[in-house]
Scaffold this motif. Structure first.
Motif, mmCIF file in Angstrom:
data_model
loop_
_atom_site.group_PDB
_atom_site.id
_atom_site.type_symbol
_atom_site.label_atom_id
_atom_site.label_comp_id
_atom_site.label_asym_id
_atom_site.label_seq_id
_atom_site.Cartn_x
_atom_site.Cartn_y
_atom_site.Cartn_z
ATOM 1 N N TRP A 1 12.150 1.328 0.349
ATOM 2 C CA TRP A 1 11.321 0.750 0.226
ATOM 3 C C TRP A 1 11.248 0.999 2.155
ATOM 4 O O TRP A 1 12.723 1.052 3.015
ATOM 5 C CB TRP A 1 11.450 -0.534 0.148
ATOM 6 C CG TRP A 1 10.863 -1.682 0.753
ATOM 7 C CD1 TRP A 1 8.802 -2.162 1.139
ATOM 8 C CD2 TRP A 1 10.887 -2.591 2.015
ATOM 9 N NE1 TRP A 1 8.588 -2.680 1.978
ATOM 10 C CE2 TRP A 1 9.203 -2.997 2.234
ATOM 11 C CE3 TRP A 1 11.617 -2.853 2.649
ATOM 12 C CZ2 TRP A 1 9.839 -4.073 3.275
ATOM 13 C CZ3 TRP A 1 11.627 -3.338 3.769
ATOM 14 C CH2 TRP A 1 11.080 -4.612 3.891
ATOM 15 N N PHE A 2 10.195 1.280 2.574
ATOM 16 C CA PHE A 2 10.539 1.507 4.114
ATOM 17 C C PHE A 2 10.232 -0.201 5.324
ATOM 18 O O PHE A 2 9.410 -0.262 5.197
ATOM 19 C CB PHE A 2 9.007 2.408 4.388
ATOM 20 C CG PHE A 2 9.111 3.684 3.323
ATOM 21 C CD1 PHE A 2 10.001 4.309 3.777
ATOM 22 C CD2 PHE A 2 7.700 4.299 3.415
ATOM 23 C CE1 PHE A 2 10.286 5.663 2.963
ATOM 24 C CE2 PHE A 2 7.299 5.271 2.135
ATOM 25 C CZ PHE A 2 8.900 5.925 2.068
ATOM 26 N N LYS A 3 11.106 0.304 5.928
ATOM 27 C CA LYS A 3 11.407 -1.092 6.470
ATOM 28 C C LYS A 3 10.899 -1.233 7.940
ATOM 29 O O LYS A 3 9.710 -1.761 8.857
ATOM 30 C CB LYS A 3 12.675 -1.609 6.904
ATOM 31 C CG LYS A 3 13.139 -3.019 7.370
ATOM 32 C CD LYS A 3 14.481 -3.352 7.203
ATOM 33 C CE LYS A 3 14.628 -4.953 8.218
ATOM 34 N NZ LYS A 3 14.351 -5.999 7.449
ATOM 35 N N ALA A 4 10.606 0.347 8.076
ATOM 36 C CA ALA A 4 9.399 0.480 9.665
ATOM 37 C C ALA A 4 8.790 2.305 8.906
ATOM 38 O O ALA A 4 10.328 2.366 8.410
ATOM 39 C CB ALA A 4 10.828 0.209 10.861
ATOM 40 N N HIS A 5 8.354 2.582 9.381
ATOM 41 C CA HIS A 5 8.008 4.188 9.455
ATOM 42 C C HIS A 5 7.040 4.342 10.188
ATOM 43 O O HIS A 5 6.157 3.381 10.985
ATOM 44 C CB HIS A 5 7.022 4.058 8.548
ATOM 45 C CG HIS A 5 5.970 3.162 7.679
ATOM 46 N ND1 HIS A 5 4.652 2.773 8.156
ATOM 47 C CD2 HIS A 5 6.134 1.254 7.818
ATOM 48 C CE1 HIS A 5 4.156 1.426 8.553
ATOM 49 N NE2 HIS A 5 4.773 0.183 7.560
ATOM 50 N N VAL A 6 6.604 5.596 10.515
ATOM 51 C CA VAL A 6 5.889 6.079 11.230
ATOM 52 C C VAL A 6 5.289 7.510 10.700
ATOM 53 O O VAL A 6 5.798 8.049 9.723
ATOM 54 C CB VAL A 6 6.311 6.631 12.644
ATOM 55 C CG1 VAL A 6 5.418 7.752 13.342
ATOM 56 C CG2 VAL A 6 6.695 5.758 13.480
ATOM 57 N N GLY A 7 4.002 7.150 10.603
ATOM 58 C CA GLY A 7 2.560 9.381 10.456
ATOM 59 C C GLY A 7 2.989 8.766 8.796
ATOM 60 O O GLY A 7 2.708 9.947 8.006
ATOM 61 N N LEU A 8 2.373 7.760 8.429
ATOM 62 C CA LEU A 8 2.863 7.625 6.594
ATOM 63 C C LEU A 8 1.189 7.434 6.683
ATOM 64 O O LEU A 8 0.353 6.496 7.513
ATOM 65 C CB LEU A 8 3.202 6.513 6.241
ATOM 66 C CG LEU A 8 4.810 6.543 5.791
ATOM 67 C CD1 LEU A 8 4.804 4.769 5.261
ATOM 68 C CD2 LEU A 8 4.911 7.581 5.353
ATOM 69 N N SER A 9 0.743 7.714 5.400
ATOM 70 C CA SER A 9 -0.995 7.519 5.407
ATOM 71 C C SER A 9 -1.129 7.137 3.670
ATOM 72 O O SER A 9 -0.505 6.960 2.908
ATOM 73 C CB SER A 9 -1.855 8.516 5.650
ATOM 74 O OG SER A 9 -1.170 9.718 5.348
ATOM 75 N N GLY A 10 -2.565 6.764 3.308
ATOM 76 C CA GLY A 10 -2.895 6.948 2.202
ATOM 77 C C GLY A 10 -2.159 5.706 1.337
ATOM 78 O O GLY A 10 -1.514 4.554 1.993
ATOM 79 N N LYS A 11 -1.550 6.415 -0.273
ATOM 80 C CA LYS A 11 -1.086 5.191 -0.966
ATOM 81 C C LYS A 11 0.630 5.566 -0.543
ATOM 82 O O LYS A 11 1.044 3.837 -0.613
ATOM 83 C CB LYS A 11 -0.677 5.477 -2.612
ATOM 84 C CG LYS A 11 0.205 4.884 -3.124
ATOM 85 C CD LYS A 11 -0.510 5.556 -5.004
ATOM 86 C CE LYS A 11 -0.403 4.619 -5.725
ATOM 87 N NZ LYS A 11 1.236 3.431 -5.769
ATOM 88 N N LEU A 12 0.729 5.361 0.263
ATOM 89 C CA LEU A 12 2.494 5.705 0.961
ATOM 90 C C LEU A 12 2.620 4.989 2.150
ATOM 91 O O LEU A 12 3.408 3.810 1.712
ATOM 92 C CB LEU A 12 2.937 7.013 1.278
ATOM 93 C CG LEU A 12 3.412 8.259 0.551
ATOM 94 C CD1 LEU A 12 4.593 9.243 1.759
ATOM 95 C CD2 LEU A 12 4.850 7.493 -0.643
ATOM 96 N N LEU A 13 1.176 4.781 3.396
ATOM 97 C CA LEU A 13 1.464 3.730 3.593
ATOM 98 C C LEU A 13 0.842 2.152 3.035
ATOM 99 O O LEU A 13 1.740 1.176 3.261
ATOM 100 C CB LEU A 13 0.237 3.696 4.904
ATOM 101 C CG LEU A 13 -0.227 3.002 5.644
ATOM 102 C CD1 LEU A 13 1.301 2.796 6.755
ATOM 103 C CD2 LEU A 13 -1.417 2.877 6.711
ATOM 104 N N GLN A 14 -0.087 2.224 2.103
ATOM 105 C CA GLN A 14 -0.227 0.844 1.615
ATOM 106 C C GLN A 14 0.800 0.002 0.748
ATOM 107 O O GLN A 14 1.798 -1.164 0.813
ATOM 108 C CB GLN A 14 -1.444 0.900 0.617
ATOM 109 C CG GLN A 14 -1.657 0.691 -0.327
ATOM 110 C CD GLN A 14 -2.979 0.062 -1.402
ATOM 111 O OE1 GLN A 14 -3.285 1.716 -1.635
ATOM 112 N NE2 GLN A 14 -2.631 -0.016 -2.405
ATOM 113 N N ASP A 15 1.734 1.232 -0.074
ATOM 114 C CA ASP A 15 3.002 0.602 -0.714
ATOM 115 C C ASP A 15 4.599 0.640 0.211
ATOM 116 O O ASP A 15 4.900 -0.170 -0.752
ATOM 117 C CB ASP A 15 3.097 1.643 -2.242
ATOM 118 C CG ASP A 15 1.776 1.835 -2.697
ATOM 119 O OD1 ASP A 15 1.616 0.765 -3.165
ATOM 120 O OD2 ASP A 15 2.434 2.483 -4.543
#
Length: 491
Positions: free
Chosen positions: A223-237
């Motif tokens: 699980w991504f507690k913080a993130h940069v550069g995600l899109s699509g399903k990865l960003l949603q989930d």
């Protein structure tokens, strides 16, 4: 004199392997990453007799290095080591193809590597082989001029009795790890915290990569507690199944070490990864987020769509950033628990209470050498044993800035430059650190540096730092085994 090449980024590990090489008549030459190893091979006119390489390397990973070695120095005996179980198993699968002599757990018994070196070098082992420091029971030590009066407390004359059954299994360690994440209340559905998000953005900018993640590895997913550069399903989930998480390999490793995969598309373990096949990323480097107790919560990681050109020094920089992120996580967990108590302490008695809490923090954390820093990185408290280790008085240490202290203290260690690099921290903010270093003394001693933030009643934070002798712990702690008895495929 014949020479042997050791490709290993960790200087404590390369030091013990160098002793093994010298024991069989090899001149040990150390490279910290694959690119440095290739440069050494070009500089030397004579081919190495033995190459011992870590499989997780910056720039060129161990598997690619082995493939190239087989072309350039086909007669060399190649030994592979790693803390990552699946990397060791992949090396076993390629053992015949690339004529790999043996595969070892990096922190397994040295005797297995020693036996293999004697065999490949054709050297007859003496009946009473002198014990190396990492394997031997420790004798009563003489007085040492560099560290007077340390023997009785740092190194007992008899090592503690340990049974292999006493070593925590992976499932036991995993239970502790998951319980720690739950206790710190880290996984939630809230938006990424602003400061953690800014640190992840800083990480992406520093390494010029499109994706950076603060990944917590949970029971069935990351699980991504913080993130940069995600899109699509990865960003949603905000995560993936655990099976697709390279970060899971970091938390499952024998020891807390960074995992570097310069090109996952050609990697024997990760080329079949779902995210790699779907083009989400092609390269990865992840530094463990470690608590002061040594529990790995997850990683601070960077990913790119192309092969990752990164050096061992840059990996050390990623580890330093991970310390800062781990420090912020730790501090926030403390503040969430004590927010009400902290607000009640901001009154006319705060100075007195602060002094009491500073002393309590130091005493509660007392193990060996103890330092307490304020948020400006200035030493508030040093115990007498820390003064002895640093060869200074307590008044000399009190009020000293961390930068000045670290520069002076580095002279106590066998490789002062390595010490300075691996205790590297960001210029400000809390951090969590945990590293092992070899003292500049004989017999060999390993000192563990740990540091974590502590919350003060006035709303500021400090850092509690401990230097503890772990020589016996490192020497006599069994490691988890793996396929084919877990130590070597050659014996």
């Amino acid at each position: 004199m014949p020479w042997g090449l050791i490709v290993e980024p960790n200087t404590v590990s390369s030091s013990k392997f160098s002793a093994l090489f010298a024991d069989v008549g090899l001149e040990p030459i150390v490279a910290r990453d694959g690119a440095a190893a290739k440069a050494l091979l070009l500089q030397r006119t004579e081919a190495p007799r033995v190459v011992l390489t870590e499989l997780s390397l910056a720039g060129i990973d161990g598997f690619q290095l082995i493939r190239e070695l087989r072309q350039s120095v086909p007669q060399a005996h190649i030994l592979a080591i790693s803390s990552f179980v699946k990397l060791r198993n992949a090396a076993l699968d390629q053992k015949q193809q690339f004529n790999i002599e043996a595969v070892f757990a990096k922190y397994g018994p040295l005797e297995s590597i020693r036996r293999t070196l004697y065999r490949v070098m054709g050297v007859k082992r003496p009946e009473a082989l002198p014990a190396l420091a990492m394997d031997a029971a420790l004798p009563t030590l003489p007085e040492l001029p560099l560290l007077p009066l340390l023997e009785a407390r740092l190194l007992p004359t008899e090592p503690p009795a340990r049974s292999p059954a006493a070593a925590p299994t992976l499932s036991q360690r995993e239970q502790v790890r998951l319980a720690t994440i739950a206790h710190m209340n880290l996984a939630d559905d809230e938006a990424p915290e602003e400061l953690l998000q800014s640190l992840v953005q800083e990480t992406a900018r520093t390494f010029n990569v499109p994706i950076a993640l603060l990944s917590l590895v949970l029971k069935d997913r990351q699980w991504f507690k913080a993130h940069v550069g995600l899109s699509g399903k990865l960003l949603q989930d905000r995560g993936t199944e655990r099976e697709a998480a390279l970060c899971a390999h970091v938390v499952e490793a024998d020891a807390a070490e960074p995992l570097v995969v310069p090109d996952a598309a050609t990697h024997p373990v990760f080329s079949s990864n779902r995210l790699v096949r779907e083009g989400v990323f092609r390269s990865y480097a992840g530094a463990p987020l470690i608590t002061r107790e040594g529990t790995v919560l997850g990683t601070l990681c960077i990913l790119d769509h192309k092969p990752l050109a990164i050096s061992a020094e840059q990996v050390a920089g990623l580890v330093a950033l991970a310390r800062r992120v781990a420090g912020e996580i730790d501090l926030r967990a403390q503040l969430r628990k004590s927010q009400r108590a902290l607000s009640q302490e901001r009154d006319a008695h705060v100075a007195v209470r602060l002094q009491t809490d500073v002393l309590a923090a130091a005493l509660n954390g007392l193990e060996d050498g103890v330092l307490l820093f304020d948020h400006r990185r200035v030493i508030l408290f040093a115990n007498e044993y820390m003064a002895l280790l640093a060869d200074k008085s307590v008044p000399q240490l009190t009020g000293m800035h961390r930068d000045a202290f670290i520069r002076a203290f580095s002279a106590r260690f066998k490789d002062s430059a390595d010490f300075l690099q691996r205790v590297l921290i960001p210029a400000d903010g809390p951090y969590v650190g945990r590293e092992d270093f070899e003292l500049n003394c004989f017999p060999r001693r390993i000192i563990r540096w740990t540091s974590r933030p502590v919350a003060f009643p006035d709303g500021n934070f400090g850092q509690l730092t401990v230097y503890r002798d772990v020589t016996n712990e490192i020497e006599f702690t069994p490691v988890r085994t793996f396929r084919e008895s877990g130590v070597s495929s050659a014996e």
